[in-house]
Design an enzyme around this catalytic site. Structure first.
Site, short mmCIF file in Angstrom:
data_model
loop_
_atom_site.label_atom_id
_atom_site.label_comp_id
_atom_site.label_asym_id
_atom_site.label_seq_id
_atom_site.Cartn_x
_atom_site.Cartn_y
_atom_site.Cartn_z
NE ARG A 275 -2.17 0.68 3.85
CZ ARG A 275 -1.50 1.37 4.78
NH1 ARG A 275 -1.16 2.63 4.57
NH2 ARG A 275 -1.15 0.82 5.92
CG HIS A 279 -5.80 1.79 6.75
ND1 HIS A 279 -5.90 0.50 6.28
CD2 HIS A 279 -6.93 2.01 7.47
CE1 HIS A 279 -7.02 -0.04 6.70
NE2 HIS A 279 -7.67 0.85 7.42
CE1 TYR A 288 1.72 2.66 8.59
CE2 TYR A 288 0.48 4.36 9.74
CZ TYR A 288 0.62 3.50 8.66
OH TYR A 288 -0.33 3.49 7.66
#
Length: 382
Positions: A275, A279, A288
């Site tokens: 990805r 998200h 992160y």
């Protein structure tokens, strides 16, 4: 040196090879035909159905999917959509698998399968209107055999399994495919779906797009071994495929669908992809994950490798690419124009389809909400 056309092998032979490959996948790595550099590689167990015309069709649909995604992301950033789950980087996994489906097969998406929706003939405007909040569904799932999006992670794997069991009971040779991410495999609903599908030999392909992150949780925090091996514990085969290789994804999905539709029970595919965006647009992936990781996966872009291959092998002209770019831009413009002119929905419509028939509690709530809305009109008149 140009690559000669390779005729596709029979699906049954390919399925047999897949079964044999399952037990060697750990040492052989994911099934792969098209490398990031755009070169074809030989696989000892499988022969891709190589057709330049088909590869151009894959390229076009991947470009359309990315255009939809880019425009919808921009619309959300500009306040036109409430939310958007980006798909950038996962185009090969979605387009390759969707092209393997028959018209009578049924797809159960999660909430990011915009490329699959495109291939099933769902108007991308209908997908976008869902995230604008002006529809209670978006499209008729029976019209395209493409179910409504499901934001409850993993729950639709059970719906897909039940639908597949129904197909088998009716004697249909249609198949079902259920799309979900790596995070969903940690949900109990998916484990239950695996159990039911295995016990009842349900004709369902579980297609996991392992994009390496379940929101902010990396895949290595979810399990100790490869995802595809979870299928073996439930008694059915699973394989891992390079999810950024549209040729490999298409071939493996086609074989898996043939496996399930001929009465052999379920099949699990782990498409290893990435990805590249957030998200959802409410997420900040820079908090992160490392920029170097993103750069590493950008070098494996699923669209770039197909374009490079088509150019290097002389299978597409600049006119072809320019035409696709124009079509993608026109599609983005249509989405933007129609989104910005969408009428607001009737607020009372939310009560209309809670139950198939009338219900006294819903009738009471409808009346209360109507009175609440009318109270604003009364205040304005004073």
């Amino acid at each position: 040196m140009s690559v000669p056309r390779i005729e596709p092998s029979p699906a049954t032979a390919f399925s047999d090879a897949l079964s044999a490959f399952t037990f060697r996948a750990e040492e052989s790595g994911p099934i792969q035909f098209l490398m990031p550099a755009g070169t074809l590689v030989h696989h000892p167990d499988h022969t891709p159905g190589y057709d330049p015309g088909r590869l151009r069709a894959f390229y076009r649909d991947m470009m359309m999917a990315r255009s939809i995604d880019t425009e919808a992301t921009a619309l959300q950033r500009q306040g036109e959509l409430g939310l958007w789950p980006p798909l950038a980087g996962q185009e090969a996994a979605q387009i390759g698998s969707a092209h393997a489906l028959r018209a009578d097969d049924y797809a159960f998406p999660s909430y990011r399968e915009h490329g699959v929706a495109w291939c099933r003939g769902v108007d991308p405007v209908d997908v976008v209107r869902l995230y604008r909040g002006v529809t209670n569904g978006g499209w008729d799932p029976r019209e395209k055999n493409f179910h409504l999006y499901t934001l409850v992670v993993g729950s639709h794997a059970l719906h897909a399994t039940g639908y597949a069991m129904g197909l088998a009971k009716r004697g249909s040779d249609a198949a079902v495919i259920a799309y979900f991410g790596d995070g969903a495999t940690s949900e109990g609903d998916v484990a239950e779906a695996f159990t039911f599908a295995a016990v009842y030999d349900a004709p369902v392909v579980f297609f996991c797009q392992n994009n390496q992150w379940a929101i902010s949780e990396p895949v290595e925090r979810q399990l100790r071994g490869p995802l595809y091996q979870r299928a073996h514990g439930f008694g059915f085969p699973g394989v891992q495929v390079d999810g950024n290789d549209v040729l490999a994804v298409h071939a493996v999905t086609q074989a898996a669908l043939e496996h399930v539709r001929t009465g052999n029970g379920p099949f699990f595919i782990e498409a290893s992809t990435y990805r590249m965006g957030a998200h959802t647009t409410s997420d900040d992936p820079t908090r992160y994950r490392r920029a170097a990781e993103l750069d590493e996966w950008r070098a494996k872009d699923p669209i770039d490798r197909v374009r490079t291959h088509l150019i290097s092998e002389g299978h597409a002209t600049q006119e072809f690419f320019d035409g696709i770019d124009t079509e993608a831009a026109d599609l983005a413009y249509r989405i933007r124009r129609q989104v910005r002119t969408m009428p607001n929905p009737d607020r009372m419509e939310v009560f209309n389809h809670v139950y198939a028939d009338g219900h006294t509690l819903v009738d009471e709530e409808r009346a209360q909400f109507a009175a609440y809305q009318e109270s604003f009109a009364d205040e304005g008149a004073k």
